[in-house]
Design a protein around this motif. Structure first.
Motif, PDB file in Angstrom:
ATOM      1  N   ALA A   1    -136.265  17.696 -73.495  1.00 54.06           N
ATOM      2  CA  ALA A   1    -135.112  18.283 -72.625  1.00 54.06           C
ATOM      3  C   ALA A   1    -134.026  19.658 -73.037  1.00 54.06           C
ATOM      4  O   ALA A   1    -133.815  20.140 -72.584  1.00 54.06           O
ATOM      5  CB  ALA A   1    -134.434  16.819 -72.152  1.00 54.06           C
ATOM      6  N   LEU A   2    -134.121  19.567 -74.591  1.00 57.31           N
ATOM      7  CA  LEU A   2    -132.809  19.930 -74.691  1.00 57.31           C
ATOM      8  C   LEU A   2    -133.773  21.651 -75.609  1.00 57.31           C
ATOM      9  O   LEU A   2    -132.407  22.800 -75.758  1.00 57.31           O
ATOM     10  CB  LEU A   2    -132.262  19.100 -75.950  1.00 57.31           C
ATOM     11  CG  LEU A   2    -131.404  18.325 -75.599  1.00 57.31           C
ATOM     12  CD1 LEU A   2    -131.336  17.069 -77.167  1.00 57.31           C
ATOM     13  CD2 LEU A   2    -130.212  18.381 -74.962  1.00 57.31           C
ATOM     14  N   GLY A   3    -134.730  21.448 -74.534  1.00 57.50           N
ATOM     15  CA  GLY A   3    -135.752  23.091 -75.702  1.00 57.50           C
ATOM     16  C   GLY A   3    -136.257  23.065 -76.647  1.00 57.50           C
ATOM     17  O   GLY A   3    -136.253  24.102 -77.180  1.00 57.50           O
ATOM     18  N   LEU A   4    -136.159  21.714 -77.329  1.00 58.42           N
ATOM     19  CA  LEU A   4    -136.600  21.705 -78.843  1.00 58.42           C
ATOM     20  C   LEU A   4    -138.478  21.446 -78.081  1.00 58.42           C
ATOM     21  O   LEU A   4    -138.972  21.639 -77.691  1.00 58.42           O
ATOM     22  CB  LEU A   4    -136.206  20.766 -79.531  1.00 58.42           C
ATOM     23  CG  LEU A   4    -135.247  21.159 -80.017  1.00 58.42           C
ATOM     24  CD1 LEU A   4    -133.940  19.044 -80.289  1.00 58.42           C
ATOM     25  CD2 LEU A   4    -134.457  21.937 -80.867  1.00 58.42           C
ATOM     26  N   THR A   5    -139.217  22.147 -79.082  1.00 58.50           N
ATOM     27  CA  THR A   5    -140.593  21.766 -79.930  1.00 58.50           C
ATOM     28  C   THR A   5    -140.853  21.747 -81.177  1.00 58.50           C
ATOM     29  O   THR A   5    -139.964  21.709 -81.767  1.00 58.50           O
ATOM     30  CB  THR A   5    -141.218  23.513 -78.728  1.00 58.50           C
ATOM     31  OG1 THR A   5    -140.618  24.575 -79.922  1.00 58.50           O
ATOM     32  CG2 THR A   5    -140.963  24.203 -77.524  1.00 58.50           C
ATOM     33  N   GLY A   6    -142.320  21.781 -81.369  1.00 58.94           N
ATOM     34  CA  GLY A   6    -143.351  21.017 -82.823  1.00 58.94           C
ATOM     35  C   GLY A   6    -142.665  20.304 -83.066  1.00 58.94           C
ATOM     36  O   GLY A   6    -142.196  19.348 -82.846  1.00 58.94           O
ATOM     37  N   GLU A   7    -142.006  20.373 -84.550  1.00 57.49           N
ATOM     38  CA  GLU A   7    -141.607  19.759 -85.385  1.00 57.49           C
ATOM     39  C   GLU A   7    -140.179  19.499 -85.542  1.00 57.49           C
ATOM     40  O   GLU A   7    -139.491  18.748 -85.327  1.00 57.49           O
ATOM     41  CB  GLU A   7    -141.718  20.300 -86.677  1.00 57.49           C
ATOM     42  CG  GLU A   7    -141.401  19.537 -88.343  1.00 57.49           C
ATOM     43  CD  GLU A   7    -142.007  18.237 -87.770  1.00 57.49           C
ATOM     44  OE1 GLU A   7    -141.262  17.721 -88.692  1.00 57.49           O
ATOM     45  OE2 GLU A   7    -142.916  17.578 -87.596  1.00 57.49           O
ATOM     46  N   ALA A   8    -139.190  21.103 -84.885  1.00 56.99           N
ATOM     47  CA  ALA A   8    -137.619  20.759 -84.347  1.00 56.99           C
ATOM     48  C   ALA A   8    -137.730  19.154 -83.441  1.00 56.99           C
ATOM     49  O   ALA A   8    -136.942  18.482 -83.654  1.00 56.99           O
ATOM     50  CB  ALA A   8    -137.812  21.642 -84.052  1.00 56.99           C
ATOM     51  N   ALA A   9    -138.910  19.203 -82.633  1.00 52.62           N
ATOM     52  CA  ALA A   9    -138.353  18.341 -81.490  1.00 52.62           C
ATOM     53  C   ALA A   9    -139.001  16.548 -82.009  1.00 52.62           C
ATOM     54  O   ALA A   9    -138.319  15.943 -82.289  1.00 52.62           O
ATOM     55  CB  ALA A   9    -139.672  18.567 -79.877  1.00 52.62           C
ATOM     56  N   ALA A  10    -139.938  17.023 -82.907  1.00 55.98           N
ATOM     57  CA  ALA A  10    -140.425  15.717 -83.413  1.00 55.98           C
ATOM     58  C   ALA A  10    -138.703  15.026 -84.177  1.00 55.98           C
ATOM     59  O   ALA A  10    -139.470  13.509 -84.726  1.00 55.98           O
ATOM     60  CB  ALA A  10    -141.578  15.667 -84.398  1.00 55.98           C
ATOM     61  N   ALA A  11    -138.580  16.148 -85.348  1.00 55.97           N
ATOM     62  CA  ALA A  11    -137.493  15.274 -86.076  1.00 55.97           C
ATOM     63  C   ALA A  11    -136.084  14.696 -85.453  1.00 55.97           C
ATOM     64  O   ALA A  11    -135.928  13.740 -85.299  1.00 55.97           O
ATOM     65  CB  ALA A  11    -136.734  17.086 -87.179  1.00 55.97           C
ATOM     66  N   TYR A  12    -135.804  15.310 -84.371  1.00 52.99           N
ATOM     67  CA  TYR A  12    -135.128  15.075 -83.219  1.00 52.99           C
ATOM     68  C   TYR A  12    -135.597  13.871 -82.944  1.00 52.99           C
ATOM     69  O   TYR A  12    -133.785  12.994 -83.092  1.00 52.99           O
ATOM     70  CB  TYR A  12    -135.034  15.671 -82.412  1.00 52.99           C
ATOM     71  CG  TYR A  12    -133.843  15.459 -80.802  1.00 52.99           C
ATOM     72  CD1 TYR A  12    -132.037  15.688 -81.163  1.00 52.99           C
ATOM     73  CD2 TYR A  12    -134.202  14.399 -80.149  1.00 52.99           C
ATOM     74  CE1 TYR A  12    -131.200  15.204 -80.216  1.00 52.99           C
ATOM     75  CE2 TYR A  12    -132.913  14.139 -79.411  1.00 52.99           C
ATOM     76  CZ  TYR A  12    -131.123  14.897 -79.604  1.00 52.99           C
ATOM     77  OH  TYR A  12    -131.086  14.516 -78.837  1.00 52.99           O
ATOM     78  N   GLY A  13    -137.012  13.197 -82.356  1.00 52.20           N
ATOM     79  CA  GLY A  13    -137.166  12.135 -81.871  1.00 52.20           C
ATOM     80  C   GLY A  13    -136.756  10.853 -82.991  1.00 52.20           C
ATOM     81  O   GLY A  13    -136.979   9.962 -82.696  1.00 52.20           O
ATOM     82  N   ARG A  14    -137.364  11.758 -84.249  1.00 51.50           N
ATOM     83  CA  ARG A  14    -137.579  10.215 -85.132  1.00 51.50           C
ATOM     84  C   ARG A  14    -135.607  10.033 -85.409  1.00 51.50           C
ATOM     85  O   ARG A  14    -135.955   8.941 -86.190  1.00 51.50           O
ATOM     86  CB  ARG A  14    -138.128  11.319 -86.543  1.00 51.50           C
ATOM     87  CG  ARG A  14    -139.465  11.834 -86.231  1.00 51.50           C
ATOM     88  CD  ARG A  14    -140.682  11.084 -88.256  1.00 51.50           C
ATOM     89  NE  ARG A  14    -140.242  13.139 -88.349  1.00 51.50           N
ATOM     90  CZ  ARG A  14    -140.866  14.216 -88.274  1.00 51.50           C
ATOM     91  NH1 ARG A  14    -141.902  13.963 -87.540  1.00 51.50           N
ATOM     92  NH2 ARG A  14    -140.082  14.608 -88.721  1.00 51.50           N
ATOM     93  N   ARG A  15    -135.477  11.131 -85.502  1.00 54.11           N
ATOM     94  CA  ARG A  15    -133.917  11.296 -86.439  1.00 54.11           C
ATOM     95  C   ARG A  15    -133.126  10.042 -85.564  1.00 54.11           C
ATOM     96  O   ARG A  15    -132.424   9.395 -85.256  1.00 54.11           O
ATOM     97  CB  ARG A  15    -133.303  12.605 -86.288  1.00 54.11           C
ATOM     98  CG  ARG A  15    -131.624  11.842 -86.996  1.00 54.11           C
ATOM     99  CD  ARG A  15    -131.318  13.680 -87.077  1.00 54.11           C
ATOM    100  NE  ARG A  15    -129.799  13.405 -87.152  1.00 54.11           N
ATOM    101  CZ  ARG A  15    -128.670  13.172 -86.297  1.00 54.11           C
ATOM    102  NH1 ARG A  15    -128.675  13.737 -84.862  1.00 54.11           N
ATOM    103  NH2 ARG A  15    -127.512  13.045 -86.620  1.00 54.11           N
ATOM    104  N   LEU A  16    -132.991   9.950 -84.162  1.00 51.42           N
ATOM    105  CA  LEU A  16    -132.225   9.176 -83.791  1.00 51.42           C
ATOM    106  C   LEU A  16    -132.471   8.412 -82.171  1.00 51.42           C
ATOM    107  O   LEU A  16    -132.213   7.427 -82.715  1.00 51.42           O
ATOM    108  CB  LEU A  16    -132.067  10.467 -81.821  1.00 51.42           C
ATOM    109  CG  LEU A  16    -131.020  10.884 -81.299  1.00 51.42           C
ATOM    110  CD1 LEU A  16    -129.938  10.041 -81.669  1.00 51.42           C
ATOM    111  CD2 LEU A  16    -131.142  12.247 -82.648  1.00 51.42           C
ATOM    112  N   SER A  17    -134.180   7.562 -83.135  1.00 52.05           N
ATOM    113  CA  SER A  17    -134.899   7.032 -82.378  1.00 52.05           C
ATOM    114  C   SER A  17    -134.680   6.059 -83.652  1.00 52.05           C
ATOM    115  O   SER A  17    -134.811   4.277 -83.289  1.00 52.05           O
ATOM    116  CB  SER A  17    -135.642   7.017 -82.183  1.00 52.05           C
ATOM    117  OG  SER A  17    -137.351   7.559 -83.454  1.00 52.05           O
ATOM    118  N   GLY A  18    -134.823   6.374 -85.379  1.00 57.87           N
ATOM    119  CA  GLY A  18    -134.464   5.638 -86.278  1.00 57.87           C
ATOM    120  C   GLY A  18    -133.226   4.599 -86.358  1.00 57.87           C
ATOM    121  O   GLY A  18    -132.546   3.897 -86.650  1.00 57.87           O
ATOM    122  N   ALA A  19    -132.181   5.645 -85.902  1.00 53.87           N
ATOM    123  CA  ALA A  19    -131.188   5.124 -85.887  1.00 53.87           C
ATOM    124  C   ALA A  19    -130.684   4.942 -84.417  1.00 53.87           C
ATOM    125  O   ALA A  19    -129.969   3.486 -84.762  1.00 53.87           O
ATOM    126  CB  ALA A  19    -129.935   6.034 -85.569  1.00 53.87           C
TER     127      ALA A  19
END
Length: 476
Positions: free
Chosen positions: A377-395
């Motif tokens: 939804a923020l416009g991220l794709t690929g590894e950038a989207a995966a990294a964002y998801g891992r970072r926030l979900s981990g927290a």
């Protein structure tokens, strides 16, 4: 929270046991499980070994956390503690176990996963030894409360264990690894209840120290095996920025609310089941103990099934169906409670346990999917989207786990007040029914409304008939 720190040119990790500049035990400096070659050559072997001993420690942690759900069965009239007092004892243990999950989450990055597993396992000796000393008639209620506080440390093991194992496995394997880790820990609840049943059946309900004598060497064994066979990851760091961001994110608190309904119900009912049977249906300690383990056992075993169903049909959809089922099962329990029908009550109550297990799996599956969808939804794709998801979900996972565990406190306090006021648990079950209905509404409104009848893809948008599209979370 914790997560793998970015590395420049990370290569294959040294063999397990390699030491770096950090003191205090075995440290692996480079860890890149997403590299398939590294994973096949050595990463998977190391990760699976750490998973096995992490499960053992977490399993015993759950057992000690729920110790008072068994010890209260040994506390006959000679202890001078009524039903309300016993419910308050188990409530205290639940509360402390929920609170310590937060610092335990960050301890892995501060001290190392292996080192903290050793420490957290060894700490379980404190409540076990204290219970050995005080478990006899004539001990003051305040003393029992203080020992119940100590048993709460076992509840923190789940948070540190999940945080540690999350760092060892690649994204494609996390669901399986975390599900196995969580399920193996949850089974510690029915195992200690089965052990209590065996002690009551053989040594009698006046021998609680036999149960404690069984667990003391197991605690030492878990600590020693973690010391000898687990590893610390140098690449795991505390991401305080992600922790602050997750606290400000509304989804963290919505999922905490839903996790209160699933895991909070599981742990709360695990503590309370035997007491309800004793005080509402006049079961003896042996009769109660012969039944109480069954619900937590089924709820633990079915947790991975909830995750698998969520993988196939979407976590939000399975969570909604689960809460609908929990509301229906609670209705059965209310009818059975009013008519004093023990067989119908058991059917409804055990169904509740099974459904909480399914919901535990599906809600946990939703968390990374939600943040991955937010990344898109923020416009991220690929590894950038995966990294964002891992970072926030981990927290978010640590906080959600801590708040969810508070649901167990609410359940036991509700039972305490219900038995204190009416002598039965019916009023408590009515309040639980209202809560599950609220969970159904929240799940549908936030994660399913506007997604249409088909299964949307993770992070996609739903067709809302020309209106502004909403995030499609049914597939998370």
């Amino acid at each position: 929270m914790t997560g793998p720190a970015p590395q420049a040119g990370a290569g294959p990790a040294p063999a397990a046991g390699a030491r770096t500049r950090r003191p205090g035990g075995r440290w692996i400096q480079d860890w890149d499980p997403e590299d398939e070659r590294f994973w096949a050559e050595k990463g998977e072997r190391i990760a699976r070994r750490n998973l096995a001993f992490s499960i053992l420690s977490e399993h015993i942690g759950f057992s000690i956390w729920t110790l008072w759900s068994v010890l209260v069965l040994f506390m006959g009239p000679e202890y001078g503690i009524d039903a309300a007092g016993k419910f308050f004892l188990v409530s205290v243990a639940t509360l402390v176990g929920a609170i310590v999950r937060v610092p335990y989450t960050f301890a892995v990055a501060r001290f190392g996963g292996r080192n903290w597993t050793v420490v957290s396992a060894a700490m379980l000796l404190l409540p076990t030894a204290a219970a050995w000393i005080v478990m006899e008639p004539g001990t003051s209620y305040t003393t029992f409360l203080l020992v119940a506080v100590l048993t709460g440390v076992g509840g923190g093991n789940f948070a540190s264990s999940m945080t540690n194992i999350n760092s060892f496995f690649p994204l494609r394997k996390k669901g399986w690894a975390l599900g196995l880790n969580a399920g193996g820990g949850n089974i510690g609840v029915p195992v200690i209840q089965l052990a209590g049943l065996l002690v009551i059946a053989t040594a009698g309900d006046g021998s609680p120290r036999v149960l404690l004598a069984v667990y003391a060497p197991l605690i030492v064994l878990a600590a020693v095996l973690a010391w000898r066979h687990m590893d610390n990851l140098e690449t795991v760091t505390n991401d305080t920025g992600a922790a602050r961001e997750s606290v400000r994110d509304g989804h963290t608190w919505i999922m905490s609310f839903l996790y209160i309904g699933t895991f909070g119900s599981f742990i709360g009912y695990s503590f309370a089941f035997g007491l309800v049977l004793q005080n509402q249906f006049d079961r003896t300690p042996l009769q109660a103990a012969s039944i109480t383990f069954l619900g937590p056992l089924l709820g633990s075993l079915i947790r991975p099934v909830g995750g698998a169903l969520a993988d196939r049909f979407g976590g939000a959809r399975i969570t909604l169906y689960t809460f609908c089922g929990m509301a229906a099962a609670t209705g059965v329990v209310i009818l059975a409670s009013g008519s004093e029908s023990l067989p119908v009550f058991l059917v409804g109550f055990i169904a509740l346990f099974v459904l909480t297990g399914l919901g535990n799996g599906s809600t946990y599956k939703m968390i990374p999917g939600i943040y991955h969808a937010k990344a898109h939804a923020l416009g991220l794709t690929g590894e950038a989207a995966a990294a964002y998801g891992r970072r926030l979900s981990g927290a978010a996972i640590g906080l959600i786990g801590a708040v969810g565990a508070l649901g167990g406190l609410g359940i036991n306090l509700a039972f305490r007040q219900s038995f204190l006021s009416t002598g039965t648990g019916t009023a408590a079950f009515v309040s639980f029914l209202a809560f599950y209905v609220a969970c159904c509404v929240v799940t549908w409104v936030v994660y399913l409304r506007g997604t249409g009848t088909g299964r949307p893809q993770d992070g996609g948008t739903a067709d809302t008939g020309g209106q502004r599209a909403q995030p499609a979370y049914a597939g998370v």
